[in-house]
Design an enzyme around this catalytic site. Structure first.
Site, short mmCIF file in Angstrom:
data_model
loop_
_atom_site.label_atom_id
_atom_site.label_comp_id
_atom_site.label_asym_id
_atom_site.label_seq_id
_atom_site.Cartn_x
_atom_site.Cartn_y
_atom_site.Cartn_z
N ARG A 196 -19.62 -24.35 -41.11
CA ARG A 196 -20.66 -23.80 -41.99
C ARG A 196 -20.67 -24.54 -43.33
O ARG A 196 -21.70 -24.63 -44.00
CB ARG A 196 -20.46 -22.29 -42.17
N TYR A 244 -47.84 -23.38 -46.61
CA TYR A 244 -47.51 -22.89 -45.27
C TYR A 244 -47.31 -21.38 -45.39
O TYR A 244 -46.60 -20.92 -46.30
CB TYR A 244 -46.23 -23.59 -44.80
N ASP A 261 -42.98 -29.71 -50.38
CA ASP A 261 -42.85 -29.64 -48.92
C ASP A 261 -43.51 -30.92 -48.39
O ASP A 261 -44.72 -31.09 -48.48
CB ASP A 261 -43.56 -28.39 -48.40
N LYS A 304 -41.04 -30.37 -37.13
CA LYS A 304 -42.31 -31.05 -36.90
C LYS A 304 -42.09 -32.56 -36.71
O LYS A 304 -41.49 -32.94 -35.74
CB LYS A 304 -43.27 -30.74 -38.05
#
Ligand SMILES: *Cc1c(COP(=O)(O)O)cnc(C)c1O
Length: 398
Positions: free
Chosen positions: A53, A111, A185, A210
């Site tokens: 992590r 978005y 973004d 994407k």
């Protein structure tokens, strides 16, 4: 090395005896050779891994590669983190930099998930989001100047559904001038077409789900920043990832690594295909209007041209026949895929009014630019003639 070569190459392997291809380090923790070594790693005196992590060789190799692509040829030194999704990247950015009482200044056409995250989740924690038109630079500057609590200017360019673009250098400049942060973004453009760090932006966010992955087989996100001290072990952003557990996993990182190798080739084909399809749609009698930032008819074409090398895969268009035509058009498609995602190698088509926005009140949908006949296309890398033939047949059906 050129951008294309950087894309195609394996990232630096963290091992001394190296397998040719980056392995999936499916290990939750790392063993120490001695108690002394453990102490040195835990206190940061020696670099090494502790627990996945906090950091993992597969994840770090891919995060560093994305940072290298964002900064390639710019002279900017940058560091990257790989997160569990694009949303996790945005959340980690905000958690690592903002606190209750701080405000985010952004645009209304982000978005959808990002807008909801800002307003619902961070709003409940005392971080207010102000929506404005980021094209109006004088007004943005006045707002920033008048309100010390605006700590972050956050933008997305190009943005859904109309491919609106905003001026990256100008917005980053305002943030910098008044000692605030800027974040973008960069999912639609990718670093192949647009490198915001070179234009002064502090943080770059990606949904690697994407184009960076490109093959639709993983959900993940990336965060890249010039503030390398915030991103490395012990830094504020790294700590937000570690404590909230927003980290990516080695399997998804490995899939992104495979996808990145062809990013330059894919973006080139995505862009040339999209341009051809935009021109085709613009002259079609069933089409009212085409939104593609590569077309001179697009209101933000000049901005896009200044900051992008090519205009990418995303476009939308308005059918003259409204919702009914949209449904007929979608049913008329044979090759293109109907799917609510984007950035894959195959052409993906969405008619929001009859799918993703079916449960959203019409006034709200229209206010966000999602008109009845609006169709969004993520143009794939197939032969352009096949995509045009499929669109032609579907347009005849409506
Ligand atoms: C998909 C998307 C996101 C969210 O990313 P996830 O990986 O689904 O969390 C953020 N921004 C843009 C522009 C997107 O297309």
């Amino acid at each position: 090395m050129h951008f294309d070569s950087l894309c195609a190459r394996e990232p630096k392997d963290p091992r001394t005896t190296k397998p040719h291809i980056l392995p999936i380090y499916a290990s939750s923790a790392y063993a120490f050779e001695s108690a002394e070594e453990g102490m040195e790693i835990f206190t940061g005196k020696k670099s090494g891994h502790v627990y996945s992590r906090y950091g993992n060789p597969t994840i770090e190799a891919v995060a560093s590669k994305i940072a290298a692509l964002e900064s390639a040829g710019t002279g900017v030194e940058a560091a990257g983190l790989l997160l569990s999704s694009g949303q996790a990247a945005v959340a980690t950015l905000v958690m690592g930099n903002l606190k209750a009482g701080d405000k985010i200044l952004t645009q209304g056409n982000l978005y959808g998930g990002t807008t909801e995250l800002f307003i619902k989740q961070f709003g409940a924690l005392g971080i207010e989001t102000i929506l404005t038109d980021l094209h109006e630079l004088d007004r943005v500057e006045e707002m920033v100047k008048a309100d010390e609590n605006i700590r972050l200017i956050y933008f997305e360019t190009p943005a859904n559904p109309t491919l609106a673009c905003v001026d990256i250098a100008a917005l980053a400049g305002i943030a910098g001038q008044y000692g605030r942060l800027s974040a973008i973004d960069n999912t639609f453009a990718t670093p192949c077409l647009q490198q915001p760090l070179a234009l002064g932006v502090d943080y770059v966010v990606h949904s690697t789900t994407k184009f960076l992955n490109g093959h639709g087989n993983s959900i993940a996100g990336a965060l890249v920043s010039r503030h390398t001290e915030q991103m490395k072990m012990g830094g504020a952003v790294w700590q937000s990832m570690k404590l909230a557990g927003t980290n990516c996993n080695p399997w998804d990182a490995w899939l992104i690594n495979n996808g990145l190798k062809t990013l330059a080739l894919r973006m080139e084909r995505h862009s040339s295909n999209a341009m051809e399809i935009a021109h085709f749609l613009e002259t079609h009698p069933a089409v009212e209007r085409v939104n593609y930032c590569g077309l001179p008819s697009h209101p933000d074409h000049a901005i896009a041209k200044r900051q992008m090398k090519a205009f990418g895969a995303m476009l939308s268009f308005e059918l003259k026949g409204g919702v009914e035509a949209g449904v007929k058009f979608m049913n008329g498609l044979k090759m293109c895929t109907m799917a609510p995602t984007l950035g894959d190698v195959d052409t993906l088509v969405l008619h929001p009014a009859s799918s993703s926005h079916l449960n959203i009140p019409k006034e709200v949908r229209l206010a966000n630019g999602i008109t009845d006949g609006l169709v969004r296309i993520s143009v794939g890398i197939e032969h352009a003639a096949d995509i045009i033939a499929d669109l032609t047949a579907a347009l005849e059906a409506c």
